[in-house]
Design a protein around this motif. Structure first.
Motif, PDB file in Angstrom:
ATOM      1  N   ALA A   1      37.683  41.438  46.953  1.00 10.09           N
ATOM      2  CA  ALA A   1      38.707  40.511  47.438  1.00 10.09           C
ATOM      3  C   ALA A   1      39.299  39.651  46.328  1.00 10.09           C
ATOM      4  O   ALA A   1      40.501  39.356  46.343  1.00 10.09           O
ATOM      5  N   THR A   2      38.492  39.239  45.373  1.00  6.43           N
ATOM      6  CA  THR A   2      39.007  38.367  44.312  1.00  6.43           C
ATOM      7  C   THR A   2      40.099  39.065  43.514  1.00  6.43           C
ATOM      8  O   THR A   2      41.183  38.506  43.287  1.00  6.43           O
TER       9      THR A   2
ATOM     10  N   PHE B   1      48.597  38.435  44.992  1.00  4.68           N
ATOM     11  CA  PHE B   1      49.259  37.701  46.065  1.00  4.68           C
ATOM     12  C   PHE B   1      49.503  36.255  45.655  1.00  4.68           C
ATOM     13  O   PHE B   1      50.565  35.687  45.945  1.00  4.68           O
ATOM     14  N   HIS B   2      48.532  35.662  44.978  1.00  2.54           N
ATOM     15  CA  HIS B   2      48.741  34.306  44.459  1.00  2.54           C
ATOM     16  C   HIS B   2      49.930  34.287  43.492  1.00  2.54           C
ATOM     17  O   HIS B   2      50.759  33.369  43.530  1.00  2.54           O
TER      18      HIS B   2
ATOM     19  N   ARG C   1      41.822  41.747  44.463  1.00  2.00           N
ATOM     20  CA  ARG C   1      42.929  42.145  45.333  1.00  2.00           C
ATOM     21  C   ARG C   1      43.811  40.957  45.699  1.00  2.00           C
ATOM     22  O   ARG C   1      45.000  41.134  45.995  1.00  2.00           O
ATOM     23  N   THR C   2      43.251  39.755  45.685  1.00  2.85           N
ATOM     24  CA  THR C   2      44.007  38.579  46.095  1.00  2.85           C
ATOM     25  C   THR C   2      44.835  37.995  44.956  1.00  2.85           C
ATOM     26  O   THR C   2      45.870  37.366  45.204  1.00  2.85           O
ATOM     27  N   ARG C   3      44.426  38.211  43.734  1.00  2.00           N
ATOM     28  CA  ARG C   3      45.126  37.594  42.604  1.00  2.00           C
ATOM     29  C   ARG C   3      46.623  37.916  42.580  1.00  2.00           C
ATOM     30  O   ARG C   3      47.445  37.004  42.376  1.00  2.00           O
TER      31      ARG C   3
ATOM     32  N   ASN D   1      42.864  38.007  55.196  1.00  4.33           N
ATOM     33  CA  ASN D   1      42.415  37.021  54.206  1.00  4.33           C
ATOM     34  C   ASN D   1      43.573  36.428  53.418  1.00  4.33           C
ATOM     35  O   ASN D   1      43.575  35.228  53.108  1.00  4.33           O
ATOM     36  N   VAL D   2      44.592  37.250  53.096  1.00  2.27           N
ATOM     37  CA  VAL D   2      45.728  36.680  52.378  1.00  2.27           C
ATOM     38  C   VAL D   2      46.696  35.989  53.332  1.00  2.27           C
ATOM     39  O   VAL D   2      47.408  35.066  52.940  1.00  2.27           O
TER      40      VAL D   2
ATOM     41  N   ASN E   1      51.854  42.319  51.278  1.00  2.00           N
ATOM     42  CA  ASN E   1      50.923  42.395  50.152  1.00  2.00           C
ATOM     43  C   ASN E   1      50.233  43.755  50.123  1.00  2.00           C
ATOM     44  O   ASN E   1      49.414  44.064  50.995  1.00  2.00           O
TER      45      ASN E   1
ATOM     46  N   LEU F   1      46.024  32.483  53.393  1.00  2.00           N
ATOM     47  CA  LEU F   1      46.479  31.739  52.216  1.00  2.00           C
ATOM     48  C   LEU F   1      47.880  31.166  52.424  1.00  2.00           C
ATOM     49  O   LEU F   1      48.238  30.157  51.807  1.00  2.00           O
TER      50      LEU F   1
END
Length: 273
Positions: free
Chosen positions: A16-17, A23-24, A19-21, A51-52, A113, A55
Protein backbone atom coordinates in the motif's frame (compact mmCIF):
# COMPACT_ATOMS: atom_id res chain seq x y z
CA UNK A 1 -12.01 -19.36 -18.78
CA UNK A 2 -13.14 -16.42 -16.65
CA UNK A 3 -12.66 -13.11 -18.48
CA UNK A 4 -13.13 -10.90 -15.42
CA UNK A 5 -10.21 -10.78 -12.96
CA UNK A 6 -11.01 -11.69 -9.38
CA UNK A 7 -9.35 -9.24 -7.01
CA UNK A 8 -7.76 -9.82 -3.64
CA UNK A 9 -7.85 -6.58 -1.61
CA UNK A 10 -5.49 -7.92 1.03
CA UNK A 11 -2.86 -8.92 -1.55
CA UNK A 12 -3.22 -5.53 -3.22
CA UNK A 13 -2.77 -3.68 0.06
CA UNK A 14 0.43 -5.57 0.94
CA UNK A 15 2.31 -2.84 -0.96
CA UNK A 16 0.00 0.00 0.00
CA UNK A 17 2.78 2.48 0.77
CA UNK A 18 4.32 2.23 -2.71
CA UNK A 19 0.93 2.08 -4.44
CA UNK A 20 -0.33 5.17 -2.61
CA UNK A 21 2.64 7.44 -3.28
CA UNK A 22 1.65 8.29 -6.89
CA UNK A 23 -1.83 9.24 -5.70
CA UNK A 24 -0.35 11.72 -3.24
CA UNK A 25 1.73 13.17 -6.08
CA UNK A 26 -1.35 13.40 -8.29
CA UNK A 27 -3.44 15.17 -5.65
CA UNK A 28 -0.64 17.65 -5.03
CA UNK A 29 -1.21 19.02 -8.55
CA UNK A 30 -5.01 19.23 -8.36
CA UNK A 31 -5.98 22.92 -8.21
CA UNK A 32 -8.53 24.51 -5.91
CA UNK A 33 -11.97 23.05 -6.52
CA UNK A 34 -14.74 25.42 -7.62
CA UNK A 35 -17.07 24.55 -4.72
CA UNK A 36 -17.16 27.54 -2.35
CA UNK A 37 -20.49 27.76 -0.57
CA UNK A 38 -21.19 24.02 -0.60
CA UNK A 39 -19.38 20.72 -0.03
CA UNK A 40 -17.38 19.52 -3.03
CA UNK A 41 -18.76 16.53 -4.94
CA UNK A 42 -16.02 14.01 -5.81
CA UNK A 43 -15.99 10.70 -7.71
CA UNK A 44 -13.19 8.12 -7.44
CA UNK A 45 -13.41 5.88 -10.50
CA UNK A 46 -11.91 2.45 -9.90
CA UNK A 47 -11.63 2.98 -6.16
CA UNK A 48 -10.38 -0.53 -5.32
CA UNK A 49 -10.26 -1.18 -1.57
CA UNK A 50 -11.02 2.47 -0.80
CA UNK A 51 -7.74 3.32 0.91
CA UNK A 52 -6.94 6.16 -1.48
CA UNK A 53 -10.57 7.27 -1.60
CA UNK A 54 -10.29 7.97 2.10
CA UNK A 55 -7.30 10.24 1.39
CA UNK A 56 -9.60 12.55 -0.56
CA UNK A 57 -11.43 13.31 2.68
CA UNK A 58 -8.15 14.35 4.29
CA UNK A 59 -7.83 17.21 1.79
CA UNK A 60 -11.51 18.03 1.25
CA UNK A 61 -12.83 17.32 4.71
CA UNK A 62 -16.48 18.22 4.10
CA UNK A 63 -16.72 16.71 0.61
CA UNK A 64 -19.31 14.20 -0.53
CA UNK A 65 -17.14 11.44 -2.00
CA UNK A 66 -18.26 8.34 -3.90
CA UNK A 67 -15.94 5.53 -4.90
CA UNK A 68 -16.94 3.39 -7.89
CA UNK A 69 -15.62 -0.07 -8.72
CA UNK A 70 -16.75 -3.21 -10.54
CA UNK A 71 -15.17 -5.70 -8.12
CA UNK A 72 -17.40 -7.09 -5.38
CA UNK A 73 -14.30 -8.07 -3.40
CA UNK A 74 -12.86 -4.56 -3.56
CA UNK A 75 -16.18 -2.91 -2.74
CA UNK A 76 -16.62 -5.15 0.30
CA UNK A 77 -13.27 -3.94 1.65
CA UNK A 78 -13.98 -0.33 0.68
CA UNK A 79 -17.32 -0.46 2.43
CA UNK A 80 -15.57 -0.71 5.79
CA UNK A 81 -14.51 2.92 5.27
CA UNK A 82 -17.96 4.24 4.34
CA UNK A 83 -19.81 6.78 6.46
CA UNK A 84 -19.41 10.29 7.79
CA UNK A 85 -15.94 11.78 7.83
CA UNK A 86 -14.41 13.79 10.71
CA UNK A 87 -14.76 16.97 8.67
CA UNK A 88 -18.50 16.50 8.19
CA UNK A 89 -18.33 14.98 4.74
CA UNK A 90 -19.35 11.52 3.60
CA UNK A 91 -17.71 8.50 1.98
CA UNK A 92 -19.81 5.98 0.09
CA UNK A 93 -19.07 3.27 -2.45
CA UNK A 94 -21.08 1.96 -5.38
CA UNK A 95 -20.80 -0.59 -8.14
CA UNK A 96 -19.87 0.81 -11.56
CA UNK A 97 -17.72 -0.35 -14.46
CA UNK A 98 -15.38 2.37 -15.72
CA UNK A 99 -15.81 0.97 -19.24
CA UNK A 100 -19.45 2.04 -19.22
CA UNK A 101 -19.74 4.65 -16.49
CA UNK A 102 -21.69 7.75 -17.48
CA UNK A 103 -22.06 10.24 -14.59
CA UNK A 104 -25.66 10.95 -13.58
CA UNK A 105 -24.72 14.09 -11.66
CA UNK A 106 -22.08 16.81 -11.78
CA UNK A 107 -18.76 16.71 -9.94
CA UNK A 108 -16.10 19.16 -8.83
CA UNK A 109 -13.49 16.43 -9.16
CA UNK A 110 -13.38 13.08 -10.94
CA UNK A 111 -10.26 11.15 -10.02
CA UNK A 112 -8.93 7.72 -10.96
CA UNK A 113 -5.92 5.98 -9.45
CA UNK A 114 -4.24 3.12 -11.35
CA UNK A 115 -7.48 1.84 -12.86
CA UNK A 116 -7.91 3.06 -16.44
CA UNK A 117 -5.16 0.78 -17.76
CA UNK A 118 -7.72 -2.01 -17.44
CA UNK A 119 -10.28 -0.19 -19.60
CA UNK A 120 -9.99 -0.47 -23.39
CA UNK A 121 -10.63 2.82 -25.21
CA UNK A 122 -11.07 4.69 -21.92
CA UNK A 123 -10.12 7.94 -23.62
CA UNK A 124 -13.36 7.69 -25.61
CA UNK A 125 -15.19 8.36 -22.33
CA UNK A 126 -13.32 11.57 -21.58
CA UNK A 127 -15.93 13.78 -23.26
CA UNK A 128 -18.75 12.43 -21.06
CA UNK A 129 -16.62 12.72 -17.93
CA UNK A 130 -15.51 16.27 -18.69
CA UNK A 131 -19.12 17.20 -19.44
CA UNK A 132 -20.00 16.02 -15.93
CA UNK A 133 -17.56 18.47 -14.34
CA UNK A 134 -18.88 21.77 -13.06
CA UNK A 135 -17.16 24.79 -14.66
CA UNK A 136 -13.66 24.91 -13.19
CA UNK A 137 -13.85 21.26 -12.13
CA UNK A 138 -10.98 18.82 -12.55
CA UNK A 139 -10.46 15.35 -14.00
CA UNK A 140 -7.25 13.80 -12.63
CA UNK A 141 -5.82 10.33 -13.07
CA UNK A 142 -2.65 8.30 -13.01
CA UNK A 143 -1.93 4.99 -14.72
CA UNK A 144 1.07 2.65 -14.71
CA UNK A 145 3.34 3.11 -17.70
CA UNK A 146 5.64 0.12 -17.24
CA UNK A 147 4.05 -2.38 -19.61
CA UNK A 148 7.25 -2.84 -21.61
CA UNK A 149 9.30 -3.45 -18.47
CA UNK A 150 10.58 -6.99 -17.72
CA UNK A 151 7.87 -7.71 -15.13
CA UNK A 152 5.12 -7.31 -17.71
CA UNK A 153 6.98 -8.31 -20.87
CA UNK A 154 8.02 -11.61 -19.31
CA UNK A 155 4.48 -12.25 -18.14
CA UNK A 156 3.14 -11.72 -21.64
CA UNK A 157 5.79 -13.93 -23.20
CA UNK A 158 5.13 -16.72 -20.71
CA UNK A 159 1.37 -16.60 -21.31
CA UNK A 160 2.00 -16.77 -25.06
CA UNK A 161 4.47 -19.66 -24.81
CA UNK A 162 3.48 -23.06 -26.29
CA UNK A 163 2.97 -24.56 -22.84
CA UNK A 164 0.44 -21.93 -21.73
CA UNK A 165 -0.92 -20.43 -24.94
CA UNK A 166 -4.12 -22.47 -25.10
CA UNK A 167 -5.14 -21.49 -21.57
CA UNK A 168 -3.65 -18.04 -21.16
CA UNK A 169 -3.20 -16.49 -24.59
CA UNK A 170 -3.50 -12.73 -24.19
CA UNK A 171 -3.98 -12.77 -20.43
CA UNK A 172 -0.54 -11.30 -19.82
CA UNK A 173 -1.21 -8.32 -22.10
CA UNK A 174 -4.91 -7.64 -21.71
CA UNK A 175 -4.42 -4.61 -19.46
CA UNK A 176 -2.20 -2.59 -21.82
CA UNK A 177 -4.64 0.16 -22.76
CA UNK A 178 -2.73 3.32 -21.93
CA UNK A 179 -1.88 6.23 -24.22
CA UNK A 180 1.17 8.47 -24.13
CA UNK A 181 1.18 11.63 -22.01
CA UNK A 182 1.09 13.64 -25.26
CA UNK A 183 -1.99 11.74 -26.46
CA UNK A 184 -3.78 12.38 -23.20
CA UNK A 185 -2.86 16.07 -23.28
CA UNK A 186 -4.12 16.49 -26.84
CA UNK A 187 -7.40 14.66 -26.24
CA UNK A 188 -8.29 16.61 -23.13
CA UNK A 189 -7.11 19.94 -24.54
CA UNK A 190 -9.49 19.37 -27.44
CA UNK A 191 -12.31 19.08 -24.88
CA UNK A 192 -11.59 22.55 -23.54
CA UNK A 193 -9.39 21.63 -20.60
CA UNK A 194 -6.18 23.14 -19.31
CA UNK A 195 -3.98 20.05 -19.07
CA UNK A 196 -0.94 19.18 -16.97
CA UNK A 197 0.54 15.84 -18.08
CA UNK A 198 3.78 14.28 -16.92
CA UNK A 199 5.48 11.01 -16.12
CA UNK A 200 7.65 9.77 -13.28
CA UNK A 201 9.68 6.62 -12.75
CA UNK A 202 9.73 5.55 -9.12
CA UNK A 203 12.60 3.28 -8.14
CA UNK A 204 10.87 1.26 -5.48
CA UNK A 205 12.92 -0.82 -3.08
CA UNK A 206 10.88 -3.95 -2.42
CA UNK A 207 11.60 -6.23 0.51
CA UNK A 208 11.03 -9.89 1.26
CA UNK A 209 11.35 -13.09 -0.74
CA UNK A 210 10.43 -12.74 -4.43
CA UNK A 211 8.95 -9.28 -3.83
CA UNK A 212 8.33 -8.48 -7.51
CA UNK A 213 6.22 -11.61 -7.83
CA UNK A 214 4.37 -10.60 -4.69
CA UNK A 215 3.79 -7.14 -6.18
CA UNK A 216 2.31 -8.37 -9.47
CA UNK A 217 0.11 -10.89 -7.64
CA UNK A 218 -1.94 -7.88 -6.60
CA UNK A 219 -2.32 -6.41 -10.09
CA UNK A 220 -0.96 -7.71 -13.40
CA UNK A 221 -1.21 -11.39 -12.42
CA UNK A 222 -4.90 -11.20 -11.50
CA UNK A 223 -6.19 -12.31 -14.94
CA UNK A 224 -3.82 -15.30 -14.92
CA UNK A 225 -4.63 -16.29 -11.35
CA UNK A 226 -8.33 -15.99 -12.17
CA UNK A 227 -8.05 -18.14 -15.28
CA UNK A 228 -6.14 -20.86 -13.37
CA UNK A 229 -7.94 -20.64 -10.05
CA UNK A 230 -9.65 -24.04 -10.45
CA UNK A 231 -6.32 -25.76 -11.15
CA UNK A 232 -3.95 -25.32 -8.16
CA UNK A 233 -1.27 -27.52 -9.73
CA UNK A 234 -1.15 -25.43 -12.90
CA UNK A 235 -1.17 -22.26 -10.84
CA UNK A 236 1.87 -23.33 -8.84
CA UNK A 237 3.68 -24.45 -11.99
CA UNK A 238 3.05 -21.13 -13.74
CA UNK A 239 4.08 -19.10 -10.69
CA UNK A 240 7.31 -21.09 -10.34
CA UNK A 241 8.27 -20.42 -13.96
CA UNK A 242 7.40 -16.75 -13.72
CA UNK A 243 9.21 -16.44 -10.36
CA UNK A 244 12.43 -17.79 -11.88
CA UNK A 245 12.22 -15.27 -14.74
CA UNK A 246 11.65 -12.40 -12.32
CA UNK A 247 14.56 -13.41 -10.12
CA UNK A 248 16.90 -13.04 -13.10
CA UNK A 249 15.35 -9.78 -14.27
CA UNK A 250 15.24 -8.22 -10.79
CA UNK A 251 18.12 -9.56 -8.69
CA UNK A 252 17.97 -8.77 -5.01
CA UNK A 253 20.63 -6.57 -3.48
CA UNK A 254 21.94 -5.98 0.03
CA UNK A 255 19.12 -3.53 0.80
CA UNK A 256 16.25 -5.13 -1.08
CA UNK A 257 15.10 -5.50 -4.69
CA UNK A 258 15.05 -2.32 -6.82
CA UNK A 259 11.89 -2.19 -8.93
CA UNK A 260 11.60 0.76 -11.35
CA UNK A 261 7.99 1.69 -11.95
CA UNK A 262 6.96 4.34 -14.50
CA UNK A 263 3.69 6.24 -13.95
CA UNK A 264 1.76 8.63 -16.19
CA UNK A 265 -0.16 11.51 -14.60
CA UNK A 266 -2.81 13.83 -16.03
CA UNK A 267 -4.64 16.74 -14.39
CA UNK A 268 -7.22 18.38 -16.66
CA UNK A 269 -9.18 21.41 -15.48
CA UNK A 270 -12.37 22.32 -17.31
CA UNK A 271 -12.66 25.95 -18.32
CA UNK A 272 -14.60 28.07 -15.86
CA UNK A 273 -16.80 29.59 -18.54
Amino acid sequence: MDATPHWDPHQYLRHATHRTRPFHDLLARVPRLPAADRPARIADLGCGPGNVTALLADRWSDALITGFDNSAEMLAEAGTRAGRTPGGGRLDFRFADAAHWVPDETYDLIVSNAALQWVPRHADSFAAWVDALVPGGTFAFQVPGNFTSPSHALLGELCDSPQWRDRLDGHGRRFVHILTPVDYLERLSALGCAVDAWETTYVQLLEGEDPVLDWVKGTALRPVLTALRDDPEATEEFLAEYRDLLRKAYPSGPYGTPFPFRRIFVVARRESA
